[in-house]
Design an enzyme around this catalytic site. Structure first.
Site, PDB file in Angstrom:
ATOM      1  N   TYR A 176       0.746  -1.293   0.053  1.00  0.00           N
ATOM      2  CA  TYR A 176      -0.055  -0.044   0.071  1.00  0.00           C
ATOM      3  C   TYR A 176       1.083   1.176   0.003  1.00  0.00           C
ATOM      4  CZ  TYR A 176      -3.670   3.356   1.206  1.00  0.00           C
ATOM      5  OH  TYR A 176      -4.471   4.566   1.334  1.00  0.00           O
ATOM      6  N   ARG A 177       0.842   1.936  -1.067  1.00  0.00           N
ATOM      7  CA  ARG A 177       1.656   3.307  -1.178  1.00  0.00           C
ATOM      8  C   ARG A 177       3.107   3.165  -0.931  1.00  0.00           C
ATOM      9  NH1 ARG A 177      -2.487   3.239  -2.978  1.00  0.00           N
ATOM     10  NH2 ARG A 177      -4.425   4.573  -2.605  1.00  0.00           N
ATOM     11  N   HIS A 178       3.529   1.954  -1.568  1.00  0.00           N
ATOM     12  CA  HIS A 178       4.769   1.881  -1.331  1.00  0.00           C
ATOM     13  C   HIS A 178       5.565   0.979  -2.341  1.00  0.00           C
ATOM     14  CE1 HIS A 178       8.475   0.786   1.160  1.00  0.00           C
ATOM     15  NE2 HIS A 178       8.535  -0.221   0.776  1.00  0.00           N
TER      16      HIS A 178
END
EC number: 1.3.1.98
Length: 213
Positions: free
Chosen positions: A188-190
């Site tokens: 997630y967002r990485h």
């Protein structure tokens, strides 16, 4: 080594022509509309030119900051000392595998809305979850951008990157490395690239390497 902006401009102009500008206001190149001048600004629209630029800056020991469309970027009023390069590589190819699937290869500088708008009339989808994401697909990879339960990790197979980490210590050419989906450490967002971001600036706009610990 002291950075001589005029020498850098003249040498880069010989390579890139009108894509190079001197004392370019960075406020023109970010969504917030703020920021002082870049000593030298260059727009790079071919992968081989990006490799050449990084190589030249490493050889000359010129400070280099790579940027995209400037979405969610805040430049200081002092601007940035050295060379600022925008990745404007926005070409793409579409290889149809069968009636229902295709393989899309895109440059890091292409905008998300553009690629969606150009593929939709041809009947292709897969990225339609992100029309409101204003940045580039290259920037989207860094943060594994997405919305409504979907992200790039669901459709991404591999990325080619210009690895210039060795250029920080010595004047060597960067290497082009391909990372498969499983090597990108997407969550997630990485991604692995978000974890490795190290650029910081001092009070006068000089890029400096952040501590690694």
């Amino acid at each position: 080594m002291i950075f001589d902006a005029e020498i850098a401009y003249n040498e880069l102009y010989a390579h890139f022509g009108n894509l190079v500008r001197r004392n370019e206001p960075l406020a023109r190149h970010c969504t917030f509309g703020v920021g002082g001048p870049a000593d030298v600004w260059v727009s790079v629209d071919k992968p081989e030119d990006l490799v050449g630029l990084v190589t030249l800056c490493a050889e000359r020991r010129w400070p280099l900051l790579i940027t995209g469309n400037g979405t969610n970027v805040l430049y200081a009023d002092a601007g940035v000392r050295g060379v600022v390069a925008r990745v404007a590589i926005n070409a793409y190819t579409l290889e149809e595998r069968d009636a229902e699937t295709a393989f899309l290869t895109v440059g890091a500088g292409i905008s998300w809305p553009r690629i969606i708008n150009e593929l939709a009339p041809k009947g292709w989808g897969g990225l339609e979850f992100g029309p409101g994401i204003p940045g580039t697909l290259g920037g989207g990879v860094v943060s594994n951008a997405g919305v409504h339960g979907h992200d790039l990790g669901h459709v991404l197979e591999w990325v080619d990157i210009v690895d210039a980490r060795q250029c920080e210590e010595r004047a060597v050419a960067p290497t082009v490395v391909r990372y498969s989906h499983d090597e990108l450490e997407l969550s997630y967002r990485h991604s692995r690239f978000r974890a490795q971001r190290r650029v910081q600036f001092d009070g006068e706009g000089n890029p400096i390497a952040a501590p690694t610990n």
